[in-house]
Scaffold this active site. Structure first.
Site, PDB file in Angstrom:
ATOM      1  N   ARG A  37      11.929  -2.144  10.874  1.00  0.00           N
ATOM      2  CA  ARG A  37      10.861  -1.733  11.788  1.00  0.00           C
ATOM      3  C   ARG A  37      10.679  -2.787  12.874  1.00  0.00           C
ATOM      4  O   ARG A  37      10.706  -3.982  12.580  1.00  0.00           O
ATOM      5  CB  ARG A  37       9.553  -1.581  11.005  1.00  0.00           C
ATOM      6  CG  ARG A  37       9.266  -0.154  10.607  1.00  0.00           C
ATOM      7  CD  ARG A  37       8.115  -0.041   9.651  1.00  0.00           C
ATOM      8  NE  ARG A  37       6.869  -0.620  10.139  1.00  0.00           N
ATOM      9  CZ  ARG A  37       5.701  -0.501   9.495  1.00  0.00           C
ATOM     10  NH1 ARG A  37       5.640   0.182   8.362  1.00  0.00           N
ATOM     11  NH2 ARG A  37       4.604  -1.037   9.966  1.00  0.00           N
ATOM     12  N   ARG A  55      -9.109   0.867   9.199  1.00  0.00           N
ATOM     13  CA  ARG A  55      -8.669  -0.509   9.443  1.00  0.00           C
ATOM     14  C   ARG A  55      -9.750  -1.309  10.156  1.00  0.00           C
ATOM     15  O   ARG A  55      -9.619  -2.520  10.306  1.00  0.00           O
ATOM     16  CB  ARG A  55      -7.428  -0.493  10.319  1.00  0.00           C
ATOM     17  CG  ARG A  55      -6.151  -0.947   9.581  1.00  0.00           C
ATOM     18  CD  ARG A  55      -5.020  -0.752  10.536  1.00  0.00           C
ATOM     19  NE  ARG A  55      -3.814  -1.449  10.236  1.00  0.00           N
ATOM     20  CZ  ARG A  55      -2.757  -0.900   9.643  1.00  0.00           C
ATOM     21  NH1 ARG A  55      -2.805   0.330   9.218  1.00  0.00           N
ATOM     22  NH2 ARG A  55      -1.656  -1.601   9.485  1.00  0.00           N
ATOM     23  N   LYS A  70       0.840  -1.212   0.000  1.00  0.00           N
ATOM     24  CA  LYS A  70       0.000   0.000   0.000  1.00  0.00           C
ATOM     25  C   LYS A  70       0.869   1.255   0.000  1.00  0.00           C
ATOM     26  O   LYS A  70       0.620   2.196  -0.746  1.00  0.00           O
ATOM     27  CB  LYS A  70      -0.939   0.016   1.231  1.00  0.00           C
ATOM     28  CG  LYS A  70      -1.841  -1.196   1.341  1.00  0.00           C
ATOM     29  CD  LYS A  70      -2.812  -1.078   2.492  1.00  0.00           C
ATOM     30  CE  LYS A  70      -2.177  -1.125   3.881  1.00  0.00           C
ATOM     31  NZ  LYS A  70      -1.546  -2.432   4.207  1.00  0.00           N
ATOM     32  N   ARG A  72       0.315  -9.219  13.267  1.00  0.00           N
ATOM     33  CA  ARG A  72      -0.302  -8.179  12.429  1.00  0.00           C
ATOM     34  C   ARG A  72      -1.211  -8.815  11.373  1.00  0.00           C
ATOM     35  O   ARG A  72      -2.262  -8.286  11.055  1.00  0.00           O
ATOM     36  CB  ARG A  72       0.780  -7.329  11.765  1.00  0.00           C
ATOM     37  CG  ARG A  72       1.450  -6.379  12.751  1.00  0.00           C
ATOM     38  CD  ARG A  72       2.739  -5.835  12.214  1.00  0.00           C
ATOM     39  NE  ARG A  72       2.563  -4.934  11.100  1.00  0.00           N
ATOM     40  CZ  ARG A  72       3.527  -4.656  10.205  1.00  0.00           C
ATOM     41  NH1 ARG A  72       4.702  -5.231  10.304  1.00  0.00           N
ATOM     42  NH2 ARG A  72       3.293  -3.812   9.246  1.00  0.00           N
ATOM     43  N   ARG A 101      11.965  -5.885   4.402  1.00  0.00           N
ATOM     44  CA  ARG A 101      11.861  -4.416   4.351  1.00  0.00           C
ATOM     45  C   ARG A 101      12.912  -3.755   5.237  1.00  0.00           C
ATOM     46  O   ARG A 101      13.165  -4.180   6.363  1.00  0.00           O
ATOM     47  CB  ARG A 101      10.462  -3.998   4.829  1.00  0.00           C
ATOM     48  CG  ARG A 101      10.311  -2.488   4.927  1.00  0.00           C
ATOM     49  CD  ARG A 101       8.893  -2.055   4.888  1.00  0.00           C
ATOM     50  NE  ARG A 101       8.105  -2.526   6.017  1.00  0.00           N
ATOM     51  CZ  ARG A 101       6.795  -2.309   6.114  1.00  0.00           C
ATOM     52  NH1 ARG A 101       6.157  -1.669   5.169  1.00  0.00           N
ATOM     53  NH2 ARG A 101       6.125  -2.747   7.160  1.00  0.00           N
TER      54      ARG A 101
END
Ligand code: AMP
Length: 230
Positions: free
Chosen positions: A166, A94, A19, A177, A133
């Site tokens: 992160r 969300r 996203k 998550r 990431r």
């Protein structure tokens, strides 16, 4: 390619759907404001306020922060003049309750949500993207160890500093998550389907391929010029 009207969209999909990456591309192509609730919350944490400490506890575990906190931040951000020519909401709403709050605010502000783009993504691809990431702690630019590698391994191309991961991209938190997404966010797909606003795209595609598909959707809905050359 030219934008024909105000474009307000929501990007929906699990963590790792891409996203944020699409939002950056869409912002660049169509001059839309990118509103990422994750980025806004991380900024608040960086500032080190009491509020930041409170939300960090939720985020580090991969839990959602309370609706009212996020909703008021988004609505305040959308009220600023740079949001009037169009907004990409990334990571918001969300939950169904957030979607309902957004609807109320849009009606009050006489604004329209044009589309909700659902980046349907396999769990395998999402996990692979999140675990690879890397982020520049200075400029916030996102990299991926194999998909978007920096020129020098683990160093930001622009700032020359060491990239970080992160906290919530750690394997255990990623799993949580995805569970939270499954429980809370999936309900939104039905919510927006009922409103005829949902457009599904393949989140497993590469960023460039997916961006092209979104541009096709924009054209088909008359949001951008037909004769653009994208
Ligand atoms: P993201 O950067 O979108 O992956 O979001 C990172 C984290 O920020 C999430 O795991 C949540 O803890 C929090 N967060 C972001 N957006 C929301 C939202 N709309 N509602 C509640 N929590 C959120």
């Amino acid at each position: 390619m030219t934008k024909k009207q105000v474009i307000n969209i929501v990007l929906l999909g699990p963590p790792g759907a891409g996203k944020g990456t699409q939002a950056v591309l869409l912002k660049k192509a169509y001059g839309l404001l990118h509103v990422s609730t994750g980025d806004m919350l991380r900024e608040a944490i960086k500032e080190g306020s009491k509020f930041g400490k409170k939300i960090q506890a939720f985020m580090d575990k991969g839990e959602l922060v309370p609706d009212e906190v996020v909703t008021s931040s988004v609505i305040k951000r959308m009220a600023k003049p740079d949001a009037f020519s169009g907004v990409i909401l990334d990571g918001y709403p969300r939950t169904r309750s957030q979607a309902e709050s957004l609807d109320v605010s849009l009606v009050e502000e006489k604004r329209t949500l044009n589309m909700v783009i659902y980046l349907k993504t396999s769990e395998k691809v999402a996990i692979e993207r999140l675990s690879g990431r890397r982020i520049c702690p200075e400029c916030g630019k996102n990299y991926h160890v194999t998909n978007i590698p920096p020129k020098t391994p683990n160093i930001c191309d622009t700032c020359g500093v060491k990239l970080t991961q992160r906290v919530d991209d750690a394997p255990e938190t990623v799993k949580n998550r995805l569970v939270v997404y499954e429980n809370e966010t999936k309900d939104l797909i039905a919510y927006y389907e009922e409103k005829n606003l949902l457009y599904q795209v393949n989140g497993d595609l590469s960023a460039g391929e997916l961006f092209k598909d979104i541009a096709v959707l924009f054209k088909s809905e008359g949001l951008i010029d037909d004769n653009s050359d994208e």
